[in-house]
Scaffold this active site. Structure first.
Site, short mmCIF file in Angstrom:
data_model
loop_
_atom_site.label_atom_id
_atom_site.label_comp_id
_atom_site.label_asym_id
_atom_site.label_seq_id
_atom_site.Cartn_x
_atom_site.Cartn_y
_atom_site.Cartn_z
N VAL A 170 29.11 6.94 17.82
CA VAL A 170 28.32 7.31 19.21
C VAL A 170 28.31 8.59 19.20
O VAL A 170 29.26 9.36 19.26
CB VAL A 170 29.05 6.50 20.34
N ALA A 178 31.02 13.28 20.51
CA ALA A 178 30.59 11.81 19.66
C ALA A 178 32.09 11.29 19.47
O ALA A 178 32.94 11.78 19.60
CB ALA A 178 30.13 12.29 18.42
N LYS A 179 31.92 10.18 18.81
CA LYS A 179 33.42 9.34 18.31
C LYS A 179 32.78 8.27 17.29
O LYS A 179 31.63 7.85 17.60
CB LYS A 179 33.78 8.66 19.56
N GLY A 180 33.61 8.04 16.56
CA GLY A 180 33.58 6.81 15.41
C GLY A 180 34.53 6.06 15.48
O GLY A 180 35.56 6.25 16.01
N ASP A 223 41.22 10.74 13.78
CA ASP A 223 41.80 10.43 15.23
C ASP A 223 42.71 9.08 14.65
O ASP A 223 43.33 9.33 13.63
CB ASP A 223 40.66 9.40 16.02
#
Ligand code: NAD
Length: 443
Positions: free
Chosen positions: A86, A131-133, A172
Site C-alpha cells: 500500500v 508505504a507498507k507491505g 519489518d
C-alpha cells in the site's frame, strides 16, 4: 481513514468523514490500529481546519496492490500466498515503509501502517511519502528457501511500483536484512543493473548504512535528552524504565546507560528486573544471551512483570509492542516523560488520561523516527555511491531528531490545548497537505 462506526458516538467532521468523539470506546475498538490512526488524524485535521477535499485525499491510500504469489514448497507442493503493498502518499517523495511477513497480516493493517509512515516521514521532514507491505505467511514454519522464493516472486510482482524513485521498502516484523538482499537482487536482475537504493536495511556489503541497527534507540535517546533539558533534569539523576529489550529497547538501554542515565528496570514478556542504583546493561545483555532470559540476573532483583510498568520513574520507554497503555491502566503510570519507542504503545483514550496527569509524551511518530531517518541516509548513500562514517551518520541523525523535536514541541507550546501527539500529527498533516496543494492535482 474512516473510523469504524461501532461503539462510539460520532459526529460529522467533513463531508464523508466520521469523527469519533471522546466517549470511551470498547477496549477492542480502542486498541484497533485503524481506529487509533483515524482518531489522531481527525483530531489534527479538525484543529488545522483542513478542507474537505484535502482531508479526503489524505484519508485514502494513493495505491493498494494485492498480489497472489505461487510458490513451490520444499516438499514439491505449490502454495499461493497473498501479499500487499500500500502506498498511502507519494506527495513528498517515494513511498517508504517496511514489509511484514506474518500470518495475521491484513490489508486494513497494512493500510493503517502505510499512513503512519507518511506522518512519521513528514514529522522528521525527510523527503519520503508513506508505504507498507506484507505477505500472509508464517516465517517460523517456512524454510529459508521457501522464504527466498516468496520474496523473489513478491518483488517481481511489484517490479513496476517499487524502486528508488517510486517506493523503497525496508524490514519489518518477520523480515530482515537477508530478505532485503533478496529484494535488491531480484529487482536488480529485472532492471539489468545493480540497484542498491531499492530497499533499505540491507547488509553492509550491499549498500547498508553504518549506524542503522542502533538508529531507532539512538533517536529515542536524542529526544529524551531534549526533554530532560526542557525540565532542567540531569541524566545522572534520571530513572528510566524500559519495556522490551530487543532492537529498540536494548539499544536505547545501552545508549542511555552509556550517557549516564540510571536504567532502574527492564521489562520483558517473561520477566522484569529492578535495581534502584541502575542496571549494568552490558552485563544484562550478556546474561540474556547466556540464559535466554533477563530473569534472575545477579545484578538486580526480579519484580512482578505485570506491575513493573507502573513503578515510579522519570522516563518510561515502551519499546515492545502496541497498546500497552490503555484506558484500563493509564491512570497507574507514574513517570514524568513517556518516550514511545514502540509504534502505537498508547491508545487515544489513554492519551487523555496521560494529559490529565501532565505526563510529557514524546509521541511514537517522532520518538522512533530515528530508524526511518537512517534508512533515508542509506538511500542517499546508495544513490550517491559514497558512504559515510558512523560519526557522520550519528551527527546527521541528531540534527534531524532535534529539529523534529523542536518543531513538534514548539508547535504544542504555541497552541494551547494541543498536546505533543496532536502537534506531531498537525505538523505532519500540514506538511503533506501543503505538498499536495503546491503540486496541484494532475487531471
Ligand atoms: P524486537 O522484536 O527486536 O524487540 C521487541 C522486544 O520486546 C523483544 O525482546 C520481546 O521479547 C519484547 N516483548 C514483546 N512483547 C512484550 C511484552 N508484552 N512485554 C514486554 N516485552 C515484550 O522489536 P523491535 O525492532 O525492538 O521493535 C519494538 C517496537 O518498536 C515495535 O513496536 C516496532 O514496530 C517499533 N519500531 C522498531 C523500529 C526498528 O528500527 N526496529 C523502528 C520504529 C519502530
Amino acid at each position: 481513514m474512516h473510523a469504524p462506526a461501532g461503539g462510539a458516538e460520532q459526529e460529522s467532521l467533513c463531508k464523508g468523514c466520521i469523527r469519533v468523539t471522546t466517549t470511551t470506546p470498547e477496549l477492542e475498538q480502542e486498541t484497533n490500529p485503524w481506529t487509533s490512526a483515524a482518531i489522531r488524524f481527525d483530531q489534527a485535521a479538525a484543529r488545522l481546519k483542513l478542507d474537505d477535499g484535502i482531508c479526503k485525499v489524505l484519508k485514502s491510500a494513493a495505491r493498494e496492490i494485492t498480489v497472489h504469489i505461487p510458490v513451490q514448497l520444499d516438499d514439491g507442493r505449490i502454495e499461493v500466498f497473498t501479499g500487499y503493498r500500500v502506498q498511502h502518499s507519494i506527495a513528498r517523495g517515494p513511498g517508504k515503509g517496511g514489509i511484514r511477513y506474518a500470518p495475521d497480516v491484513t490489508l486494513d493493517e497494512v493500510r493503517a501502517l502505510a499512513a503512519w509512515m507518511t506522518w512519521k516521514c513528514a514529522v522528521v521532514n525527510i523527503p519520503f511519502g508513506g508505504a507498507k507491505g506484507g505477505v500472509i505467511c508464517d516465517p517460523k514454519l517456512l524454510s529459508d528457501g521457501e522464504i527466498e522464493r516468496i520474496t523473489r516472486r513478491y518483488t517481481a510482482e511489484l517490479m513496476d511500483v517499487i524502486g528508488p524513485e517510486r517506493d523503497v521498502p525496508a524490514p519489518d516484523v518477520g523480515t530482515n536484512d537477508r530478505v532485503m538482499a533478496w529484494i535488491m537482487d531480484t529487482y536488480s536482475m529485472h532492471a539489468r543493473h545493480a540497484t542498491t537504493a531499492v530497499v533499505t536495511g540491507k547488509p553492509m556489503e550491499l549498500g547498508g548504512s553504518r549506524g542503522r541497527t542502533e538508529a531507532t534507540g539512538r533517536g529515542c535517546m536524542i529526544v529524551t535528552l531534549k526533554a530532560l533539558q526542557r525540565f532542567g533534569m540531569e541524566p545522572g539523576s534520571t530513572r528510566v524504565v524500559i519495556q522490551g529489550f530487543g532492537n529498540v529497547g536494548g539499544m536505547a538501554a545501552r545508549l542511555l546507560s552509556r550517557a549516564g542515565f540510571k536504567i532502574i528496570s527492564i521489562i520483558e514478556y517473561d520477566a522484569a528486573v529492578y535495581n534502584p542504583n541502575g542496571l549494568d546493561i552490558e552485563a544484562l545483555l550478556d546474561w540474556r544471551k547466556e540464559t535466554g532470559s533477563i530473569a534472575d540476573f545477579p545484578g538486580a532483583e526480579n519484580i512482578d512483570k505485570d506491575e513493573a510498568l507502573y513503578q515510579e520513574c522519570d522516563v518510561l520507554l515502551p519499546a515492545a509492542t502496541e497498546n500497552v497503555i490503555t484506558s484500563h491502566n493509564a491512570h497507574k503510570i507514574r513517570t514524568k516523560i513517556l518516550c514511545e519507542g514502540a509504534n502505537g504503545p498508547t491508545t487515544s483514550v489513554a492519551d487523555e488520561i496521560l494529559a490529565e496527569k501532565k505526563i510529557f509524551v514524546i509521541p511514537d511518530i517522532l520518538a522512533n523516527a530515528g530508524g526511518v531517518t537512517v534508512s533515508y541516509f542509506e538511500w542517499v548513500q546508495d544513490r550517491q555511491g559514497f558512504f559515510w562514517n558512523e560519526q557522520l551518520v550519528n551527527e546527521r541523525l541528531e540534527e534531524i531528531m532535534v529539529a523534529g523535536f523542536d518543531a513538534v514541541i514548539g508547535f504544542s507550546d504555541k497552541h494551547p490545548g494541543v498536546n505533543n501527539r496532536t502537534a506531531a500529527y498537525m505538523l505532519a498533516l500540514d506538511r503533506v497537505a501543503s505538498a499536495i496543494r503546491t503540486r496541484g492535482l494532475y487531471a
